[in-house]
Motif scaffolding. Structure first.
Motif, PDB file in Angstrom:
ATOM      1  N   ALA A 103      -1.727  11.268  -1.296  1.00 41.66           N
ATOM      2  CA  ALA A 103      -1.735   9.967  -0.413  1.00 41.66           C
ATOM      3  C   ALA A 103      -2.658   8.682  -1.218  1.00 41.66           C
ATOM      4  CB  ALA A 103      -2.039   9.974   0.576  1.00 41.66           C
ATOM      5  N   ARG A 104      -3.756   9.165  -1.760  1.00 42.85           N
ATOM      6  CA  ARG A 104      -4.809   8.039  -2.108  1.00 42.85           C
ATOM      7  C   ARG A 104      -4.495   7.098  -3.404  1.00 42.85           C
ATOM      8  NH1 ARG A 104     -11.581   8.470  -2.187  1.00 42.85           N
ATOM      9  NH2 ARG A 104     -10.417   9.080   0.094  1.00 42.85           N
ATOM     10  N   ARG A 105      -3.236   8.015  -4.463  1.00 43.65           N
ATOM     11  CA  ARG A 105      -2.637   7.707  -5.350  1.00 43.65           C
ATOM     12  C   ARG A 105      -1.761   6.803  -5.331  1.00 43.65           C
ATOM     13  NH1 ARG A 105      -0.192  11.923  -9.641  1.00 43.65           N
ATOM     14  NH2 ARG A 105      -2.454  12.838  -8.437  1.00 43.65           N
ATOM     15  N   TYR A 106      -1.449   6.831  -4.041  1.00 47.04           N
ATOM     16  CA  TYR A 106      -0.071   6.481  -3.766  1.00 47.04           C
ATOM     17  C   TYR A 106      -0.157   5.138  -3.011  1.00 47.04           C
ATOM     18  CZ  TYR A 106       3.008  10.599  -5.313  1.00 47.04           C
ATOM     19  OH  TYR A 106       3.112  11.088  -5.759  1.00 47.04           O
ATOM     20  N   GLY A 107      -1.176   5.515  -2.374  1.00 44.22           N
ATOM     21  CA  GLY A 107      -2.107   4.362  -1.570  1.00 44.22           C
ATOM     22  C   GLY A 107      -2.140   2.763  -2.178  1.00 44.22           C
ATOM     23  N   GLU A 108      -3.096   3.528  -3.743  1.00 42.47           N
ATOM     24  CA  GLU A 108      -3.473   2.284  -4.502  1.00 42.47           C
ATOM     25  C   GLU A 108      -2.333   1.879  -5.452  1.00 42.47           C
ATOM     26  OE1 GLU A 108      -6.842   4.935  -6.569  1.00 42.47           O
ATOM     27  OE2 GLU A 108      -7.785   4.944  -4.937  1.00 42.47           O
ATOM     28  N   ARG A 109      -0.925   3.065  -5.722  1.00 41.34           N
ATOM     29  CA  ARG A 109      -0.466   2.150  -7.020  1.00 41.34           C
ATOM     30  C   ARG A 109       0.753   2.248  -6.804  1.00 41.34           C
ATOM     31  NH1 ARG A 109      -1.635   7.264 -11.274  1.00 41.34           N
ATOM     32  NH2 ARG A 109      -4.064   6.300 -10.953  1.00 41.34           N
ATOM     33  N   GLY A 110       1.157   2.507  -5.668  1.00 40.07           N
ATOM     34  CA  GLY A 110       2.680   2.839  -4.612  1.00 40.07           C
ATOM     35  C   GLY A 110       3.384   3.822  -5.205  1.00 40.07           C
TER      36      GLY A 110
END
Length: 178
Positions: A103-110
């Motif tokens: 979730a954190r990675r996808y929140g930052e990068r999409g």
């Protein structure tokens, strides 16, 4: 026995009233006038076929007519619904798991492009249930499943081909900027 046949422009009614043991004494919707209902008369002796407490066929003198309660075609429909919902469920579990764990990675990068590709493939697999159901109506459930399974690699190939073609178009301008 009593038969009712009403053929009106917007309303059809095809019933037979059966008298006999408690399991079969009822008004039964025959679905159509033929091939047997139109020739039945009060007092005719008929043979009734029961399936799970439903009258599914009425026969007399070697001729038979299925009733509206016949489960014919239901296995193909259940298989079609299952083969359409299976890819949706698998993709939802896969995508939800990936998004939950990252979730954190996808929140930052999409969201990654891979989820979109797999989503398109899952949607294509759901659409494969339509032609497979047509095959199933003609041949039965085993060949319906074979048709669906044969179509899946074609969908994956099509989705991957379109994805690779789309990447090639978007990758060229990025190389020129360097």
């Amino acid at each position: 026995m009593r038969t009712v046949i009403k053929n009106e422009a917007k309303y059809d009614e095809f019933w037979v009233r059966l008298r006999g043991p408690r399991e079969v004494s009822d008004d039964v919707d025959m679905g159509a006038a033929g091939p047997l209902l139109k020739d039945l008369r009060p007092g005719d002796v008929v043979t009734v076929t029961l399936w799970q407490d439903y009258v599914v066929a009425v026969a007399r003198d070697g001729r038979s007519q299925e009733t509206a309660d016949t489960p014919l075609g239901e296995p193909q429909l259940a298989t079609a619904v299952g083969s359409a919902l299976l890819p949706a469920g698998v993709f939802t579990a896969y995508a939800g798991g990936r998004v939950f764990t990252r979730a954190r990675r996808y929140g930052e990068r999409g969201l990654p492009r891979l989820l979109v590709v797999h989503g398109k493939a899952a949607f294509g697999a759901m659409l494969c249930a339509v032609p497979a159901t047509i095959v199933g109506d003609l041949t039965g459930v085993p060949l319906q499943m074979v048709a669906w399974l044969v179509l899946l690699p074609a969908v994956w190939w099509f989705v991957r081909r379109r994805e690779l073609r789309g990447r090639g178009r978007h990758a060229a301008p990025a190389l020129q900027d360097r």
